[in-house]
Design a protein around this motif. Structure first.
Motif, PDB file in Angstrom:
ATOM      1  N   GLU A 341     130.618  44.996 -46.651  1.00 42.08           N
ATOM      2  CA  GLU A 341     131.253  44.128 -45.894  1.00 42.08           C
ATOM      3  C   GLU A 341     132.561  44.403 -46.331  1.00 42.08           C
ATOM      4  O   GLU A 341     133.211  44.470 -47.521  1.00 42.08           O
ATOM      5  CB  GLU A 341     130.990  42.604 -46.109  1.00 42.08           C
ATOM      6  N   GLY A 342     133.713  44.605 -45.415  1.00 42.02           N
ATOM      7  CA  GLY A 342     135.045  44.943 -45.866  1.00 42.02           C
ATOM      8  C   GLY A 342     135.321  46.422 -45.921  1.00 42.02           C
ATOM      9  O   GLY A 342     136.600  46.628 -45.927  1.00 42.02           O
ATOM     10  N   ARG A 344     133.305  48.683 -43.986  1.00 46.02           N
ATOM     11  CA  ARG A 344     132.807  49.374 -42.722  1.00 46.02           C
ATOM     12  C   ARG A 344     133.718  49.779 -41.980  1.00 46.02           C
ATOM     13  O   ARG A 344     133.550  50.977 -41.157  1.00 46.02           O
ATOM     14  CB  ARG A 344     132.241  48.436 -41.908  1.00 46.02           C
ATOM     15  N   SER A 365     142.380  47.057 -31.910  1.00 43.39           N
ATOM     16  CA  SER A 365     140.826  46.881 -31.741  1.00 43.39           C
ATOM     17  C   SER A 365     140.736  45.378 -31.269  1.00 43.39           C
ATOM     18  O   SER A 365     141.664  44.532 -32.023  1.00 43.39           O
ATOM     19  CB  SER A 365     140.187  47.051 -32.978  1.00 43.39           C
ATOM     20  N   ARG A 366     140.057  44.925 -30.473  1.00 42.86           N
ATOM     21  CA  ARG A 366     139.906  43.495 -30.187  1.00 42.86           C
ATOM     22  C   ARG A 366     138.547  43.104 -29.873  1.00 42.86           C
ATOM     23  O   ARG A 366     137.756  44.209 -29.221  1.00 42.86           O
ATOM     24  CB  ARG A 366     141.011  43.306 -29.074  1.00 42.86           C
ATOM     25  N   CYS A 367     138.145  42.132 -30.084  1.00 45.67           N
ATOM     26  CA  CYS A 367     136.859  41.397 -29.515  1.00 45.67           C
ATOM     27  C   CYS A 367     136.868  40.390 -28.556  1.00 45.67           C
ATOM     28  O   CYS A 367     136.126  39.613 -28.377  1.00 45.67           O
ATOM     29  CB  CYS A 367     135.803  41.193 -30.720  1.00 45.67           C
ATOM     30  N   ARG A 383     137.078  35.339 -39.437  1.00 48.75           N
ATOM     31  CA  ARG A 383     136.754  36.454 -38.505  1.00 48.75           C
ATOM     32  C   ARG A 383     137.561  37.956 -38.853  1.00 48.75           C
ATOM     33  O   ARG A 383     138.447  37.782 -39.432  1.00 48.75           O
ATOM     34  CB  ARG A 383     136.619  35.946 -37.187  1.00 48.75           C
ATOM     35  N   GLN A 384     137.028  38.652 -37.907  1.00 48.75           N
ATOM     36  CA  GLN A 384     137.775  40.049 -38.125  1.00 48.75           C
ATOM     37  C   GLN A 384     139.061  39.770 -37.536  1.00 48.75           C
ATOM     38  O   GLN A 384     139.546  38.966 -36.652  1.00 48.75           O
ATOM     39  CB  GLN A 384     136.933  41.256 -37.425  1.00 48.75           C
ATOM     40  N   VAL A 385     140.009  40.966 -37.931  1.00 49.84           N
ATOM     41  CA  VAL A 385     141.435  40.771 -37.351  1.00 49.84           C
ATOM     42  C   VAL A 385     141.422  41.117 -35.784  1.00 49.84           C
ATOM     43  O   VAL A 385     142.619  40.418 -35.221  1.00 49.84           O
ATOM     44  CB  VAL A 385     142.223  41.729 -38.169  1.00 49.84           C
ATOM     45  N   CYS A 386     140.644  41.597 -35.303  1.00 49.17           N
ATOM     46  CA  CYS A 386     140.551  41.742 -33.727  1.00 49.17           C
ATOM     47  C   CYS A 386     140.040  40.657 -32.953  1.00 49.17           C
ATOM     48  O   CYS A 386     140.094  40.520 -31.896  1.00 49.17           O
ATOM     49  CB  CYS A 386     139.439  42.918 -33.490  1.00 49.17           C
ATOM     50  N   CYS A 387     139.791  39.620 -33.711  1.00 49.61           N
ATOM     51  CA  CYS A 387     139.111  38.297 -33.087  1.00 49.61           C
ATOM     52  C   CYS A 387     140.567  37.162 -33.295  1.00 49.61           C
ATOM     53  O   CYS A 387     140.842  36.905 -34.387  1.00 49.61           O
ATOM     54  CB  CYS A 387     137.823  37.621 -33.628  1.00 49.61           C
TER      55      CYS A 387
END
Length: 702
Positions: A341-342, A344, A365-367, A383-387
C-alpha cells in the motif's frame, strides 16, 4: 522548422475560403445575380457554390481546387517512423501519393528506404522462444509437444477474420466446419494486439468454442524458427525485452500451465469419478486457465484475478519529442497492483516532458465525477488523492476550470457572476437623486425648506404683531436661517461624492447646526433672564438685549468653526472607492479623514443641546406668558433623541444607507426644532389672532 501536413492543410483551407469570398463579392458575380433576378439585388448564392469552383495556386506553387465529389485532390507523403535500439524514433519519407501527377507517377514508394519495426520481429521470436523453452522442459507438459502457426493480420480486422478461418480450416486443407486431421488438436489462439482485430477473431472462435488469449503478434516474415535472440545484431533488435513481448511470453506459459493442469492424472481421476468411471472430455481449457498460479523465469508471480485479468504491473512511458523530429522513450512511473500500500502507483512528474506542440495541463487521475466550474476539490480523508468532494466556491471567489484545486479571488473592481465561473464588473453605488430613497429624502428636504421659507415670510409680514415683537428678532432670524441651511445641506450628501462635496458636507452641517443650537441656547437664556428681570430690584435687566444673544451665538459658533478648521487642515475628508465592503458593488463614499474629528463635531453639538435642554427644563414652570421654555424643552428632547439613536444606526450601516441615516437625522432634528418652536406661534398668528394681543402677552399667572 518545416510546416507540418496539418498546418499546410489549414493554410490551404483559409486561402480557399478567401478566394471563394472574393468571387462571391466580385462586381461580376453581383451583376449576374441582378440579371438573374430582374435587376433586384438580393443575397448572393451560398458560399459553398463559389467554394466548389475555386481554382488557384498557393504560395508553394501547388494547384488548389475541388473535384466533382467536393474533395481536395492534393497529394500526401508516406512517412516511415524508424525506431532505433536506444528507443529513439525518426520520421523518414519513403513515398508519396499524388493524384495530380502524370500517369505512372501518382504513387511512388522507395522500398529500400522502408525500415520495418523490429518490435514485430521481436514479438514473433519471443513467441517461438517460449514454445521451444516449454517443449524442452521435462516437468511442464511431459510427453506433449506444442505446435504453433503465426498469421499477420496487418492491423486489418477483415484480414483478421480471413486468417482466423484459414487457421481453423482451409490452412489445414479442410473444408469449412470440418476437421479431417485428428492428429493435430487446436487448443487455443493468442491474439490480437488491437481491439478491432481481437473482436473480429473472437466472433469466429466463439462459434467453434475455441479459447482466445488477448495478445496478437504481427509480422512473421523472414522468421525460420531457428533464430536466437542473443545472436541478432543490436542494430536490428536490442537485448532488452519490450512490455508487449513480455506479455506474449507470459501468455504462452499461462496456456502451457493450464494444459499441464488439464492433462494431469489428478484431473483425469476427478473427471472419471464424476462420470462413474467413464473417461469423457475434460473441462474446457479456460476453466483451468483461470486457476493457474506460477512464477515465470523472471521470478514474477503470474495468476488471474476474479475478473479474469492478469494483475501485473506496467511501466508508464513518456515519449519525448525532440526538435529534429526524433523521439525517445523515458520511463516516468509505474503501476503495480501487487506492491504494498502506498507504492502501487509511482510517478516522477519532474521527469515528464510534454510535447512542445501541446499546451495542455498535466492529466489527473480521478475516481469521482469532475468538479464543475464555480467549485473546487476537497480531498476525502483516508482515501486516494483522486477521490475528492466538490464544494461551491465561497462568496467572492470563482473557479474557471474543472477540478480546480482552489477558488480564486476576482480583481478588486470585479465580482463573481451568479454561477461563480467568471468575473464581471462591479456596479458603482451611492445615494443618488434618481433612486427612490434619494428622491424621498430630497422631497422632504424641499418640503421642510418651503415650510421654513413660509415661516420666515409670516414673521417678516407680521413682524409688528405683539407675538413677533415679543421674540428677539435677531435670534429668530438667525435660528430660521440656520434651520433653512440645515435642510439645504442635505443636498451635499446626495449624489456622487466629489472632492468639494466631501470637504463641505460635514463642516457645513456642523457649523449650521451649531448656529441653530446656539440660537436656541441664546433664546433660552433670554427667556430666563427676561423672567428674572421682571422681579423688582433685580439687576438682570441690564443683561437683556441683543448683545447677550449675539455674543452667545458668536462664541458657540466660533468654537465649532475652530474645530472644523483643525479638521480640514490636518485630515480633510476625501472621496474614496470602497471595493471590499460589498461583494458585487463599489461603494463611492466620502472618507471622513478622521473619525475622531467627526465625533468631536457631533459631541460639541450634543453638549450645546444638553445645556439648552437643561436650562429650558429648569425654566419650564415659568408663568404662561413666558411658556416658550416648555417649547424649547420639548424641541431639545426631540433633538437629543434623534442624535442618540443616530450613532448606533450610523455605525451599523454601510454605503448609501449610512448616508441616508445621517440625512434623515439632519431633517428630523431640524424639523423638530422648527415644529416645536415656531409652529405654535404660527398657529396663534394665523388661526388665533385673538391671542396675538399685548394683553395676552403681559398677563401673568402666579
Amino acid at each position: 522548422m518545416g510546416m507540418s501536413g496539418q498546418s499546410y492543410n489549414i493554410y490551404n483551407a483559409v486561402y480557399a475560403v478567401a478566394h471563394a469570398l472574393h468571387s462571391m463579392y466580385s462586381p461580376k458575380a453581383k451583376q449576374k445575380e441582378m440579371e438573374k433576378l430582374g435587376g433586384k439585388s438580393l443575397l448572393l448564392r451560398p458560399l459553398h457554390a463559389f467554394l466548389s469552383n475555386i481554382h488557384f495556386n498557393n504560395s508553394a506553387g501547388e494547384e488548389i481546387f475541388f473535384d466533382e465529389e467536393g474533395s481536395l485532390p492534393s497529394g500526401y507523403n508516406i512517412i516511415n517512423l524508424v525506431t532505433f535500439p536506444n528507443d529513439t524514433f525518426q520520421k523518414v519519407q519513403t513515398g508519396r501519393m499524388d493524384p495530380l501527377a502524370r500517369e505512372g507517377k501518382r504513387f511512388t514508394m522507395n522500398g529500400s528506404a522502408t525500415v520495418w519495426n523490429h518490435k514485430f520481429k521481436e514479438h514473433v521470436l519471443t513467441f517461438i522462444f517460449a514454445i521451444q523453452e516449454i517443449n524442452r522442459n521435462d516437468h511442464l507438459l511431459p510427453n506433449i509437444t506444442l505446435g504453433f502457426e503465426i498469421y499477420d493480420n496487418a492491423f486489418n480486422p477483415l484480414r483478421a477474420v480471413g486468417n482466423t478461418l484459414q487457421f481453423l480450416f482451409t490452412g489445414q486443407g479442410n473444408p469449412f466446419n470440418y476437421n479431417c486431421d485428428g492428429n493435430q488438436q487446436l487448443v487455443l489462439a493468442i491474439g490480437g494486439l488491437t481491439s478491432p482485430n481481437s473482436m473480429q477473431m473472437a466472433s469466429v472462435f466463439n462459434t467453434y468454442k475455441i479459447p482466445q488469449h488477448g495478445f496478437y503478434v504481427p509480422n512473421q516474415d523472414n522468421c525460420t524458427g531457428e533464430e536466437k535472440l542473443g545472436s541478432l545484431p543490436e542494430s536490428v533488435l536490442e537485448m532488452g525485452m519490450s512490455g508487449q513481448s513480455y506479455n506474449i511470453y507470459n501468455a504462452v506459459y499461462a496456456v502451457a500451465h493450464a494444459l499441464h493442469s488439464m492433462y494431469s492424472p489428478k484431473a483425469k481421476q476427478k473427471e472419471m469419478e464424476k462420470h462413474g468411471g467413464k473417461s469423457l472430455l475434460l473441462r474446457p481449457l479456460h476453466a483451468f486457465l483461470s486457476n493457474i498460479h506460477f512464477n515465470n523465469s523472471a521470478g514474477e508471480e503470474i495468476f488471474f484475478d476474479e475478473e479474469g485479468s492478469l494483475p501485473s504491473g506496467y511501466d508508464i512511458i513518456n515519449l519525448v519529442t525532440f526538435p529534429n523530429d526524433t523521439f525517445q522513450k523515458v520511463q516516468t512511473g509505474r503501476m503495480d497492483p501487487l506492491a504494498r500500500e502506498g507504492k502501487r502507483f509511482t510517478m516522477n512528474a519532474s521527469a515528464t516532458v510534454w510535447n512542445h506542440k501541446f499546451k495542455e495541463m498535466q492529466p489527473r487521475s480521478r475516481c469521482v465525477d469532475s468538479c464543475y466550474l464555480g467549485s473546487s476539490r476537497i480531498a476525502q480523508q483516508g482515501r486516494q488523492v483522486c477521490c475528492y468532494d466538490c464544494a461551491q466556491c465561497p462568496a467572492g471567489r470563482i473557479s474557471i476550470q474543472t477540478d480546480a484545486d482552489q477558488c480564486e479571488m476576482c480583481p478588486e473592481d470585479q465580482c463573481p457572476n451568479e454561477k461563480q465561473d467568471q468575473c464581471i464588473a462591479k456596479t458603482m453605488t451611492y445615494l443618488s437623486y434618481g433612486e427612490p430613497l434619494g428622491a424621498i429624502l430630497i422631497s422632504f428636504a424641499l418640503l421642510f425648506s418651503l415650510i421654513t421659507f413660509a415661516v420666515i415670510g409670516i414673521f417678516v409680514l407680521l413682524r409688528k404683531t405683539p407675538i413677533v415683537k415679543a421674540n428677539n428678532w435677531s435670534i429668530t432670524c438667525t435660528l430660521l436661517s440656520s434651520l433653512l441651511l440645515c435642510f439645504l445641506c442635505s443636498f451635499l450628501f446626495i449624489g456622487q461624492p466629489r472632492k468639494v462635496t466631501c470637504l463641505l458636507r460635514q463642516t457645513v452641517f456642523g457649523i449650521t447646526f451649531t448656529v441653530a443650537l446656539s440660537s436656541v441656547l441664546a433664546k433660552t437664556i433670554t427667556v430666563v433672564l427676561a423672567f428674572l428681570a421682571t422681579k423688582p430690584g433685580n439687576r438682570m435687566r441690564r443683561w437683556i438685549g441683543k448683545r447677550l444673544a449675539v455674543s452667545v451665538i458668536i462664541l458657540c459658533s466660533l468654537i465649532q468653526i475652530g474645530i472644523c478648521a483643525v479638521w480640514l487642515a490636518n485630515t480633510p475628508p476625501f472621496p474614496e472607492f470602497d471595493m471590499h465592503s460589498q461583494i458585487s458593488e463599489i461603494i463611492v463614499q466620502c472618507n471622513e479623514g478622521s473619525n475622531t474629528m467627526f465625533y468631536i463635531v457631533l459631541g460639541y453639538m450634543g453638549f450645546l443641546a444638553i445645556i439648552s435642554f437643561t436650562v429650558a427644563f429648569l425654566a419650564r414652570k415659568l408663568p404662561d406668558s413666558f411658556n416658550e421654555a416648555k417649547l424649547i424643552t420639548f424641541s431639545m428632547l426631540v433633538f437629543c433623541t434623534v442624535w442618540i439613536t443616530f450613532v448606533p444606526s450610523y455605525l451599523s450601516t454601510k454605503g448609501k444607507y449610512m448616508v441616508a441615516v445621517e440625512v434623515f437625522s439632519i431633517m428630523a432634528s431640524s424639523g423638530g426644532l422648527l415644529s416645536c418652536i415656531f409652529l405654535p406661534k404660527c398657529y396663534i398668528i394665523i388661526l388665533r389672532p385673538d391671542l396675538n394681543t399685548r394683553e395676552q402677552l403681559v398677563r401673568k399667572q402666579y
